[in-house]
Write a protein that holds these residues in place. Structure first.
Motif, PDB file in Angstrom:
ATOM      1  N   LEU A 134      33.350  26.519  22.980  1.00  0.00           N
ATOM      2  CA  LEU A 134      34.551  26.140  23.718  1.00  0.00           C
ATOM      3  C   LEU A 134      35.466  27.341  23.915  1.00  0.00           C
ATOM      4  CD1 LEU A 134      36.183  23.842  24.985  1.00  0.00           C
ATOM      5  CD2 LEU A 134      37.173  23.384  22.742  1.00  0.00           C
ATOM      6  N   ARG A 135      35.590  28.149  22.876  1.00  0.00           N
ATOM      7  CA  ARG A 135      36.412  29.358  22.998  1.00  0.00           C
ATOM      8  C   ARG A 135      35.816  30.303  24.046  1.00  0.00           C
ATOM      9  NH1 ARG A 135      41.033  32.304  20.462  1.00  0.00           N
ATOM     10  NH2 ARG A 135      40.782  34.375  21.314  1.00  0.00           N
ATOM     11  N   ARG A 136      34.494  30.501  23.982  1.00  0.00           N
ATOM     12  CA  ARG A 136      33.861  31.411  24.935  1.00  0.00           C
ATOM     13  C   ARG A 136      33.997  30.900  26.372  1.00  0.00           C
ATOM     14  NH1 ARG A 136      29.778  31.828  20.912  1.00  0.00           N
ATOM     15  NH2 ARG A 136      28.564  30.216  22.002  1.00  0.00           N
ATOM     16  N   TYR A 137      33.871  29.581  26.542  1.00  0.00           N
ATOM     17  CA  TYR A 137      33.989  29.020  27.888  1.00  0.00           C
ATOM     18  C   TYR A 137      35.372  29.301  28.471  1.00  0.00           C
ATOM     19  CZ  TYR A 137      34.029  25.722  31.739  1.00  0.00           C
ATOM     20  OH  TYR A 137      34.126  25.165  32.985  1.00  0.00           O
ATOM     21  N   LYS A 138      36.412  29.092  27.659  1.00  0.00           N
ATOM     22  CA  LYS A 138      37.766  29.303  28.165  1.00  0.00           C
ATOM     23  C   LYS A 138      38.092  30.783  28.331  1.00  0.00           C
ATOM     24  CE  LYS A 138      39.440  24.948  26.220  1.00  0.00           C
ATOM     25  NZ  LYS A 138      40.425  24.239  25.367  1.00  0.00           N
ATOM     26  N   GLU A 139      37.425  31.623  27.540  1.00  0.00           N
ATOM     27  CA  GLU A 139      37.694  33.062  27.607  1.00  0.00           C
ATOM     28  C   GLU A 139      37.361  33.645  28.975  1.00  0.00           C
ATOM     29  OE1 GLU A 139      39.091  35.317  26.070  1.00  0.00           O
ATOM     30  OE2 GLU A 139      39.077  35.064  23.911  1.00  0.00           O
ATOM     31  N   LYS A 140      36.363  33.069  29.687  1.00  0.00           N
ATOM     32  CA  LYS A 140      35.965  33.668  30.950  1.00  0.00           C
ATOM     33  C   LYS A 140      37.025  33.521  32.032  1.00  0.00           C
ATOM     34  CE  LYS A 140      33.165  29.676  32.428  1.00  0.00           C
ATOM     35  NZ  LYS A 140      31.784  29.221  32.686  1.00  0.00           N
ATOM     36  N   PHE A 141      38.044  32.658  31.767  1.00  0.00           N
ATOM     37  CA  PHE A 141      39.155  32.544  32.715  1.00  0.00           C
ATOM     38  C   PHE A 141      40.283  33.523  32.372  1.00  0.00           C
ATOM     39  CE2 PHE A 141      36.931  28.497  32.897  1.00  0.00           C
ATOM     40  CZ  PHE A 141      36.876  28.245  34.253  1.00  0.00           C
ATOM     41  N   LEU A 142      40.051  34.357  31.359  1.00  0.00           N
ATOM     42  CA  LEU A 142      41.009  35.391  30.924  1.00  0.00           C
ATOM     43  C   LEU A 142      42.388  34.798  30.620  1.00  0.00           C
ATOM     44  CD1 LEU A 142      40.108  38.263  33.414  1.00  0.00           C
ATOM     45  CD2 LEU A 142      39.135  37.760  31.154  1.00  0.00           C
ATOM     46  N   PRO A 143      42.465  33.841  29.698  1.00  0.00           N
ATOM     47  CA  PRO A 143      43.756  33.215  29.395  1.00  0.00           C
ATOM     48  C   PRO A 143      44.556  34.034  28.390  1.00  0.00           C
ATOM     49  CG  PRO A 143      42.070  32.218  28.057  1.00  0.00           C
ATOM     50  CD  PRO A 143      41.364  33.255  28.901  1.00  0.00           C
ATOM     51  N   GLU A 144      45.792  33.637  28.221  1.00  0.00           N
ATOM     52  CA  GLU A 144      46.619  34.109  27.116  1.00  0.00           C
ATOM     53  C   GLU A 144      46.609  33.014  26.050  1.00  0.00           C
ATOM     54  OE1 GLU A 144      50.491  35.292  28.398  1.00  0.00           O
ATOM     55  OE2 GLU A 144      49.718  36.612  29.977  1.00  0.00           O
ATOM     56  N   TRP A 145      46.415  33.421  24.797  1.00  0.00           N
ATOM     57  CA  TRP A 145      46.249  32.448  23.714  1.00  0.00           C
ATOM     58  C   TRP A 145      47.559  32.283  22.937  1.00  0.00           C
ATOM     59  CZ3 TRP A 145      41.868  29.649  23.525  1.00  0.00           C
ATOM     60  CH2 TRP A 145      40.762  30.154  24.186  1.00  0.00           C
ATOM     61  N   GLU A 146      47.941  31.041  22.727  1.00  0.00           N
ATOM     62  CA  GLU A 146      49.157  30.733  21.970  1.00  0.00           C
ATOM     63  C   GLU A 146      48.804  29.798  20.814  1.00  0.00           C
ATOM     64  OE1 GLU A 146      52.210  29.177  24.437  1.00  0.00           O
ATOM     65  OE2 GLU A 146      52.257  30.933  25.774  1.00  0.00           O
TER      66      GLU A 146
END
Length: 854
Positions: free
Chosen positions: A809-821
């Motif tokens: 799940l983390r890797r999937y969201k990472e490809k959208f280059l998000p900022e993590w809070e």
């Protein structure tokens, strides 16, 4: 009728027992003082030589310095590191409050918990440190009492009215118990389990260090009193320290504020060879030096620190103390208010100094003196009543305490030029004024109910002032004419009127608070509440506020209905979801109201998926926190599919379009007509994953719920194959996706295509952020100094793919280059944490059945 919860019953019994113990102590003092007057005690007090007072102050300074060693050793034992200056400040202020009040809500335990938690120390480590400090005191007291019984059995036997042989035998048994404990600390196996409790004993080196420190502290504290005692007929210092330790321990376990009366009564009983008036005079002076003086220094130190923070020249050197002030101010100034109120009551219950009153009579009219005496006592009782509001950080209590402190200063000077009482209130006011930011709650004082513990504390202080008035004027015969007899020298009528006013005010206010109707457990929400919540949520800058419309949570609104907090109950846990919704200024009071409501229901307050902005308010409640994971948020300003970092997204988007996918966002009013098609997609999605609907923090396929939001659709050849409802925040701040589902025949990369198109749509509409929600356990660190929860979470994140696709799940969201809070859960810590976690999991899964059946 449902019986009260055990914890409530225990708290009630403790409160009643403290009043009973205090009444017994007053009876002992009353009998012991039968042959003495207040003037006898005052003369004995004034005969104390100044060198003895100076030495007592020196012993007090050394004692409090030794106490900082307790916390330093405790930190080392618990395995966390903090700068000594921070530990020393926390220890000094915690000990000053604890020694002066001894009140459970304000004791050093709660101070340490709040301060260390705010520094990122886990609840388990704080609990170990607090237990270590308690063990240190217990070891020191046991060693001192044992030594006194073995080496000085005669004076100890005289003190407790037992033969010396029995005393020495009891000392032998205590010595054997200490030897057994010492042997256990030297063994290889120092961890013991009894039932569900597991205790790890310190090493023998640590035990030796803590015992030496505790013995040194008790010796210095006892010396501060020993030096003030009349030198004739005093027992040896060793025997005196043993008696002192017993009296201190009895005062602590009695739960009477500061051990008031209990400590004094036992010391009087254990020193029968000394005149009672001399013993009490020394005890009063000891209280002023060992209890009152450190509390005044702590209040002034906090005020100076706050002023240093505001000054540009010293801001850098004082910045590290910022969170310390926020944590300590409520407890410290609540203690000061209790003490200031008690001193005003006791001042009003005793005669004025004759010389001062005589001089004042030539300057101030009699009506002013009479009124000042009465109002000074009224101010005193109101300071007692407002102390709880200060502890709860209520701004109204802050302003009223400031005003009453100023009034008390004036009344103290006008009623008898009592500069001592006025000076105490000056310190309270001087400390309060710079600490304004610590009292941020905008709540009604009339809505604050007294707990039994607070009521018991106020009852003991008021009852003590009434007893003191009776003792001070025991030789004045009561007549009806006293009520309206006014004269400069009429001290007894003045004290009578003030005492009755105090008793009436305290009784009426406490009865009104204690008997106020308790709020009922929350009922199911109705359409009206959801409509109000919908209006507030639509205006919120946080898109996740829209989950309030799911209809499975209760609401706690502020009085103006401009903000709310949503929550549900699972087991004993009352779980609030996310941050309060509404203006930021309303957050603190809503969080405190929630805590108070949970307390009345004997539950555990839990704040689930809270943001870093709300975390300080949870710490103010004394809760611990654990990290749940991190939320992925993509900035939409400048978002595009261009560049090498977006190549994977660009390919998925083109592939979906090539396969015939099309995207649209339908408005909320058009959603009901599409529900049959959306239902088919949703059921197919649930079936292929062999799962069931969740809830609470996750949206469900509820037609009424979905009809509130626009819906993002992906069609293929005119057929809906994927959908997601869109949460749109107020002010075009954020857009988020809640319920997202696709059918088996949706095709390659359909969800990537849906997310990309939804982000481009949000960008075109002027939204600033796109939220992908929380990635559980993401961002947790696994190292030796990390809290246990973080280490377990990091382990599950790395190795728990069979339970949940954490890393995927983390890797999937990472490809959208998000900022993590980061997102947190604040709750009671220690042994309660596993039960809280189970309650929250059951709430999200739709019950215990959902935990075991997906």
């Amino acid at each position: 009728m449902t019986p009260p919860p055990l914890s409530k019953l225990v708290r009630g019994l403790v409160a009643l027992s403290s009043i009973a113990v205090f009444a017994a102590a007053l009876w002992i003092l009353h009998r012991s003082l039968a042959q003495f007057s207040l003037a006898d005690i005052q003369r004995a007090l004034h005969r104390t030589p100044w060198p003895a007072i100076a030495l007592s102050v020196g012993a007090t300074v050394l004692s409090y310095w030794t106490l900082t060693g307790f916390d330093s050793l405790a930190a080392r034992h618990a395995g966390f590191k903090l700068p000594y200056r921070r530990i020393a400040l926390a220890s000094f202020i915690a000990q000053a409050i604890s020694h002066s009040t001894g009140f459970a809500a304000l004791t050093g335990t709660s101070i340490r918990y709040r301060l260390y938690s705010s520094a990122g120390i886990s609840a388990g480590d704080v609990a170990r440190a607090v237990a270590f400090c308690a063990l240190t005191f217990g070891l020191g007291a046991a060693v001192v009492v044992t030594a006194a019984m073995l080496l000085e059995p005669r004076p100890v036997g005289l003190a407790i009215a037992q033969p010396a042989l029995l005393v020495r035998s009891a000392g032998g048994l205590l010595l054997a118990a200490l030897a057994v404990y010492a042997g256990l600390t030297m063994s290889r196996r120092r961890r013991f389990t009894v039932g569900r409790w597991s205790v790890a004993l310190p090493s023998w080196k640590m035990t030796a260090a803590q015992t030496l420190l505790a013995v040194l502290d008790l010796g210095l504290a006892a010396a501060a009193l020993y030096l003030l005692m009349p030198p004739t007929a005093l027992p040896s210092f060793l025997a005196f320290v043993g008696m002192f330790a017993v009296a201190i321990f009895a005062g602590v376990v009695s739960h009477v504020p500061g051990g008031l009366g209990v400590f004094e009564g036992l010391m009087v009983l254990m020193l029968p060879q000394l005149p009672v008036n001399h013993v009490l005079g020394s005890l009063i002076l000891y209280r002023a030096i060992y209890n009152l003086l450190p509390l005044l220094v702590a209040a002034l130190a906090l005020a100076v620190i706050e002023l240093l923070q505001r000054g540009r020249a010293f801001a850098a050197s004082a910045r590290w103390l910022g969170s310390t002030i926020e944590v300590l101010a409520p407890s410290l100034f609540a203690s000061m208010a209790l003490l200031g109120g008690a001193v005003l009551l006791w001042s009003g219950a005793t005669p004025a100094v004759p010389v001062r009153l005589e001089r004042l009579s030539g300057l101030v009219p009699l009506p002013v003196i009479e009124l000042s005496h009465l109002l000074g006592s009224v101010v005193g009782v109101w300071l007692l009543l407002l102390a709880r509001g200060l502890f709860r950080r209520i701004d109204g209590a802050y302003w009223l305490t400031c005003a009453l402190s100023l009034a008390g200063i004036v009344f103290s000077l006008l009623k008898g030029f009592d500069w001592e009482e006025a000076s105490l209130l000056v310190v309270l006011l001087a400390g309060l004024l710079p600490a304004r930011r610590a009292f941020y709650r905008r709540a009604r004082l009339t809505q604050q109910r007294f707990t039994l513990g607070w009521a018991a504390a106020i009852v003991t202080l008021v009852a003590g002032s009434l007893w003191l008035a009776g003792f001070s004027f025991q030789y004045h015969r009561y007549t009806r004419e006293m009520w309206w007899h006014f004269a400069f020298a009429s001290e007894a009528p003045r004290a009578l009127r003030a005492s009755v006013a105090v008793a009436v005010i305290a009784g009426v206010v406490m009865l009104a608070r204690l008997l106020a109707p308790a709020r009922q457990r929350p009922q199911a929400v109705d359409a009206g509440q959801i409509a109000v919540a919908c209006t507030i949520a639509r205006a919120s800058p946080s898109a996740e506020a829209q989950i309030a419309l799911l209809g499975d949570k209760s609401f706690l609104f502020n009085e103006e209905k401009t903000a709310f907090l949503m929550y549900a109950i699972s087991g004993r846990s009352w779980v609030a979801l996310g941050d309060p919704v509404g203006p930021r200024a309303e957050w603190p009071d809503l969080i405190w109201q929630f805590r108070e409501m949970v307390d009345r229901g004997a539950g555990w307050p839990v704040f689930y998926q809270g943001s870093p902005e709300a975390l300080p308010y949870s710490l103010d409640l004394g809760l611990s926190f654990v990290k749940l994971g991190e939320e992925a948020r993509v900035p939409l300003t400048g978002f595009s599919l261009q560049g090498p970092s977006r190549s994977e997204l660009r390919y998925a988007h083109k592939r979906a379009q090539k396969d015939g996918a099309s995207f649209e966002v339908v408005p909320a009013e058009a959603v009901p007509a599409l529900l049959p098609d959306l239902r088919a997609v949703s059921d197919d999605w649930l079936d292929q994953r062999h799962t069931r609907e969740k809830g609470f923090s996750l949206g469900t396929f509820n037609p009424d719920y979905l009809a509130h939001f626009p819906c993002a659709l992906v069609r293929r050849q005119g057929k809906i194959v994927a959908f997601a409802n869109l949460w749109l925040s107020g002010g075009q701040e954020e857009i988020a996706i809640d319920l997202m589902r696709h059918s088996r025949d949706s095709g390659y990369g359909v969800m990537d295509y849906l997310f990309i198109e939804a982000m481009l749509w949000g960008q075109a509409q002027g939204y600033r952020w796109f939220s992908f929600g929380v990635a559980p356990l993401s961002g947790m660190r696994d190292n030796a100094l990390a809290p246990l929860w973080n280490r377990v979470g990091a382990f599950l994140y790395r190795h728990g793919e069979d339970l949940y696709n954490f890393q995927g799940l983390r890797r999937y969201k990472e490809k959208f280059l998000p900022e993590w809070e980061p997102r947190f859960m604040a709750s009671p810590g220690g042994l309660a944490l596993p039960r809280v976690a189970a309650d929250v999991a059951a709430l999200i899964s739709g019950g215990v059945k959902g935990l075991v059946t997906k």
